[in-house]
Design a protein around this motif. Structure first.
Motif, PDB file in Angstrom:
ATOM      1  N   GLY A 197     -13.534   4.046 -37.741  1.00  0.00           N
ATOM      2  CA  GLY A 197     -14.246   5.322 -37.693  1.00  0.00           C
ATOM      3  C   GLY A 197     -13.579   6.411 -38.497  1.00  0.00           C
ATOM      4  N   ASN A 198     -12.703   6.038 -39.431  1.00  0.00           N
ATOM      5  CA  ASN A 198     -11.973   6.991 -40.278  1.00  0.00           C
ATOM      6  C   ASN A 198     -11.115   7.972 -39.496  1.00  0.00           C
ATOM      7  N   LYS A 199     -10.726   7.623 -38.272  1.00  0.00           N
ATOM      8  CA  LYS A 199      -9.783   8.450 -37.517  1.00  0.00           C
ATOM      9  C   LYS A 199      -8.387   8.192 -38.060  1.00  0.00           C
ATOM     10  N   GLN A 200      -7.573   9.232 -38.059  1.00  0.00           N
ATOM     11  CA  GLN A 200      -6.205   9.089 -38.557  1.00  0.00           C
ATOM     12  C   GLN A 200      -5.207   9.340 -37.432  1.00  0.00           C
ATOM     13  N   VAL A 201      -4.104   8.614 -37.497  1.00  0.00           N
ATOM     14  CA  VAL A 201      -3.050   8.727 -36.501  1.00  0.00           C
ATOM     15  C   VAL A 201      -1.707   8.805 -37.227  1.00  0.00           C
ATOM     16  N   VAL A 202      -0.821   9.645 -36.705  1.00  0.00           N
ATOM     17  CA  VAL A 202       0.541   9.754 -37.223  1.00  0.00           C
ATOM     18  C   VAL A 202       1.418   8.850 -36.364  1.00  0.00           C
ATOM     19  N   ASN A 203       2.035   7.855 -36.978  1.00  0.00           N
ATOM     20  CA  ASN A 203       2.912   6.925 -36.268  1.00  0.00           C
ATOM     21  C   ASN A 203       4.362   7.210 -36.635  1.00  0.00           C
ATOM     22  N   PHE A 204       5.216   7.213 -35.627  1.00  0.00           N
ATOM     23  CA  PHE A 204       6.640   7.386 -35.853  1.00  0.00           C
ATOM     24  C   PHE A 204       7.405   6.776 -34.694  1.00  0.00           C
ATOM     25  N   SER A 205       8.689   6.607 -34.875  1.00  0.00           N
ATOM     26  CA  SER A 205       9.549   6.026 -33.858  1.00  0.00           C
ATOM     27  C   SER A 205      10.742   6.948 -33.654  1.00  0.00           C
ATOM     28  N   ILE A 206      11.142   7.109 -32.389  1.00  0.00           N
ATOM     29  CA  ILE A 206      12.322   7.922 -32.112  1.00  0.00           C
ATOM     30  C   ILE A 206      13.366   7.072 -31.386  1.00  0.00           C
ATOM     31  N   ALA A 207      14.609   7.445 -31.574  1.00  0.00           N
ATOM     32  CA  ALA A 207      15.732   6.789 -30.907  1.00  0.00           C
ATOM     33  C   ALA A 207      16.314   7.765 -29.892  1.00  0.00           C
ATOM     34  N   VAL A 208      16.547   7.259 -28.684  1.00  0.00           N
ATOM     35  CA  VAL A 208      17.133   8.058 -27.613  1.00  0.00           C
ATOM     36  C   VAL A 208      18.454   7.401 -27.229  1.00  0.00           C
ATOM     37  N   ASN A 209      19.538   8.157 -27.313  1.00  0.00           N
ATOM     38  CA  ASN A 209      20.859   7.631 -26.974  1.00  0.00           C
ATOM     39  C   ASN A 209      21.212   7.982 -25.534  1.00  0.00           C
ATOM     40  N   ASP A 210      21.829   7.026 -24.858  1.00  0.00           N
ATOM     41  CA  ASP A 210      22.293   7.229 -23.496  1.00  0.00           C
ATOM     42  C   ASP A 210      23.708   6.673 -23.415  1.00  0.00           C
ATOM     43  N   TYR A 211      24.546   7.331 -22.672  1.00  0.00           N
ATOM     44  CA  TYR A 211      25.930   6.911 -22.512  1.00  0.00           C
ATOM     45  C   TYR A 211      26.204   6.652 -21.042  1.00  0.00           C
ATOM     46  N   TYR A 212      26.956   5.590 -20.759  1.00  0.00           N
ATOM     47  CA  TYR A 212      27.292   5.275 -19.376  1.00  0.00           C
ATOM     48  C   TYR A 212      28.645   4.575 -19.331  1.00  0.00           C
ATOM     49  N   ARG A 213      29.227   4.565 -18.162  1.00  0.00           N
ATOM     50  CA  ARG A 213      30.505   3.896 -17.960  1.00  0.00           C
ATOM     51  C   ARG A 213      30.277   2.816 -16.894  1.00  0.00           C
ATOM     52  N   PRO A 214      30.431   1.544 -17.264  1.00  0.00           N
ATOM     53  CA  PRO A 214      30.250   0.476 -16.281  1.00  0.00           C
ATOM     54  C   PRO A 214      31.235   0.627 -15.119  1.00  0.00           C
ATOM     55  N   LYS A 215      30.803   0.228 -13.955  1.00  0.00           N
ATOM     56  CA  LYS A 215      31.646   0.316 -12.759  1.00  0.00           C
ATOM     57  C   LYS A 215      32.955  -0.436 -12.976  1.00  0.00           C
ATOM     58  N   GLY A 216      34.055   0.213 -12.664  1.00  0.00           N
ATOM     59  CA  GLY A 216      35.373  -0.399 -12.806  1.00  0.00           C
ATOM     60  C   GLY A 216      35.921  -0.372 -14.221  1.00  0.00           C
ATOM     61  N   SER A 217      35.247   0.341 -15.138  1.00  0.00           N
ATOM     62  CA  SER A 217      35.704   0.395 -16.532  1.00  0.00           C
ATOM     63  C   SER A 217      36.038   1.830 -16.909  1.00  0.00           C
TER      64      SER A 217
END
Length: 123
Positions: free
Chosen positions: A18-38
């Protein structure tokens, strides 16, 4: 759902039925954690595919590395590859806030999409 992350590549514009247009993109989300006992901190990066249907004009501003805040709803696309079932999560974005680069701290973020009227603020 609201997510803040950096674009992993320049946004692309696709034309669909139907000639509709879409803007496609990808984002990166960073998360930091410390494993138990580390004592070592681990980094976890999540990649999120996004689709913006409201206007293609914003695509010129969505360049690799840009920090954005996106708001929208989650959609799931199911498909198969060589008979193996697969699924992909896509955020259908209805609002984009583009944050300025660090070299211009006085610049305000650019907002694309629907915003609340000034008299509808909760304070």
């Amino acid at each position: 759902m609201e997510i803040i992350g950096r674009l992993t590549a320049d946004a692309t514009i696709a034309t669909v039925t139907g000639n509709k247009q879409v803007v496609n993109f990808s984002i990166a989300v960073n998360d930091y954690y410390r494993p138990k006992g580390s004592t070592e901190t681990k980094k976890l990066t999540t990649y999120i595919s996004c689709a913006y249907w409201i206007s293609t004009k914003v695509a010129d501003l969505l360049k690799k590395g840009t920090l954005v805040q996106v708001d929208g709803r989650i959609g799931i696309n199911a498909y198969s590859v060589a008979g193996e079932p697969r699924a992909k999560i896509t955020l259908h974005v209805n609002k984009i806030k583009i944050y300025p680069v660090k070299s211009s701290p006085a610049a305000a973020p650019v907002v694309a999409g629907a915003t609340a009227p000034a008299d509808d603020l909760p304070f």
